[in-house]
Design an enzyme around this catalytic site. Sequence first.
Site, PDB file in Angstrom:
ATOM      1  N   ASN A   1     -26.300 -53.095   1.602  1.00 54.27           N
ATOM      2  CA  ASN A   1     -27.455 -53.844   1.129  1.00 54.27           C
ATOM      3  C   ASN A   1     -27.482 -54.904   2.213  1.00 54.27           C
ATOM      4  OD1 ASN A   1     -29.283 -55.742  -0.075  1.00 54.27           O
ATOM      5  ND2 ASN A   1     -27.757 -56.472  -1.326  1.00 54.27           N
ATOM      6  N   GLY A   2     -28.706 -54.905   2.711  1.00 57.68           N
ATOM      7  CA  GLY A   2     -28.851 -55.789   4.127  1.00 57.68           C
ATOM      8  C   GLY A   2     -29.309 -57.223   3.759  1.00 57.68           C
ATOM      9  N   ASP A   3     -29.315 -57.473   2.573  1.00 56.38           N
ATOM     10  CA  ASP A   3     -29.792 -58.885   2.045  1.00 56.38           C
ATOM     11  C   ASP A   3     -28.806 -59.570   0.995  1.00 56.38           C
ATOM     12  OD1 ASP A   3     -31.141 -61.238   2.005  1.00 56.38           O
ATOM     13  OD2 ASP A   3     -32.926 -60.431   0.800  1.00 56.38           O
ATOM     14  N   LEU A   4     -27.581 -59.297   1.285  1.00 56.17           N
ATOM     15  CA  LEU A   4     -26.695 -59.632   0.402  1.00 56.17           C
ATOM     16  C   LEU A   4     -25.994 -61.250   0.110  1.00 56.17           C
ATOM     17  CD1 LEU A   4     -24.721 -58.805  -2.012  1.00 56.17           C
ATOM     18  CD2 LEU A   4     -23.075 -58.091  -0.226  1.00 56.17           C
TER      19      LEU A   4
ATOM     20  N   GLN B   1     -28.612 -63.738  -4.881  1.00 52.35           N
ATOM     21  CA  GLN B   1     -29.326 -62.439  -5.413  1.00 52.35           C
ATOM     22  C   GLN B   1     -28.427 -61.570  -6.273  1.00 52.35           C
ATOM     23  OE1 GLN B   1     -32.388 -62.275  -4.317  1.00 52.35           O
ATOM     24  NE2 GLN B   1     -32.766 -61.352  -2.369  1.00 52.35           N
TER      25      GLN B   1
END
Length: 292
Positions: free
Chosen positions: A189-192, A196
């Site tokens: 997951n590149g937006d952890l 979120q």
Amino acid sequence: MGLTVPRAFLESPRWWRGGGAWLAGLPELVRVQCARWRLTIDGEPAHGSNALVVPVTRDGARFVLRLSPPGPDVADQAGALRFWDGRGTVRLVEADADAGVMLLERLSSASLSDVAVDEAMHVLGGMMRRLAVPAPEHVPSTAAAVAGRTAGMAGEWKRLNRPFDEGILRLALDIGARLSRDAGSDAVNGDLHAAQVLRADREPWLVVDPVLLRGDRAFDLGRVLWTRLDEMPGPDDVVRGFDIAVRAAGLDRDHGRDWVLYRAVDYWLWGLGAGLTEDPYRCERLVSVFRS
């Protein structure tokens, strides 16, 4: 029951450069999607900076309707949710990417940002491990992301009037060269980060708004730290949070340190170029802790 769009969402800086027509059409878009998917509005909407979330029901089951401006990001996010299929992530029920709409399982509004930082580091590290199943070949790789950023880093540093010591730049370039050689094959997951990750019933915590990448699960370890760094007042606190996340993620400590240093320098430069003030300072702190 009709939709009233929250004023705070309408007045968000996100819309200062466009989006007025989409905002004006939201009540009708919600009406159409509710009719199409047999949904009934079940409460007041909530929002982030880019999406409106409307609680709905269908046949007694509770969901949320997530609406954001149509674009490739919506299709990518729906694809990520379909790929993980509820493994550590919110479950996707329906999607209309062309309309910018997804129907999702309903989670709590409480996020991991609300818990103590050490617990958050443990959960986020565990989430890195849980999401790291074999990734599809077609999604972007963490190695390619590093290579793309590394190629322009020296020029960006010069354009920004050499905002930090050249030794830091050289260190980031050396690390970037290593990290861009070995892509790995984990789903990432590149937006952890803590905001979120929401409380849930099916699992204790679930990720929302994931960005699916292929490669190295340690990719977002720096973001995991800098988004909670204000709650880590001293270097020992930062190292403790790092160690908790690294153990939970099953990472090699030196490898994790490399990722933190590289992503911190990368985001430091990006943040300065974007006119940010707080995040570059957080990145500077991370570099000062892990450079030695």
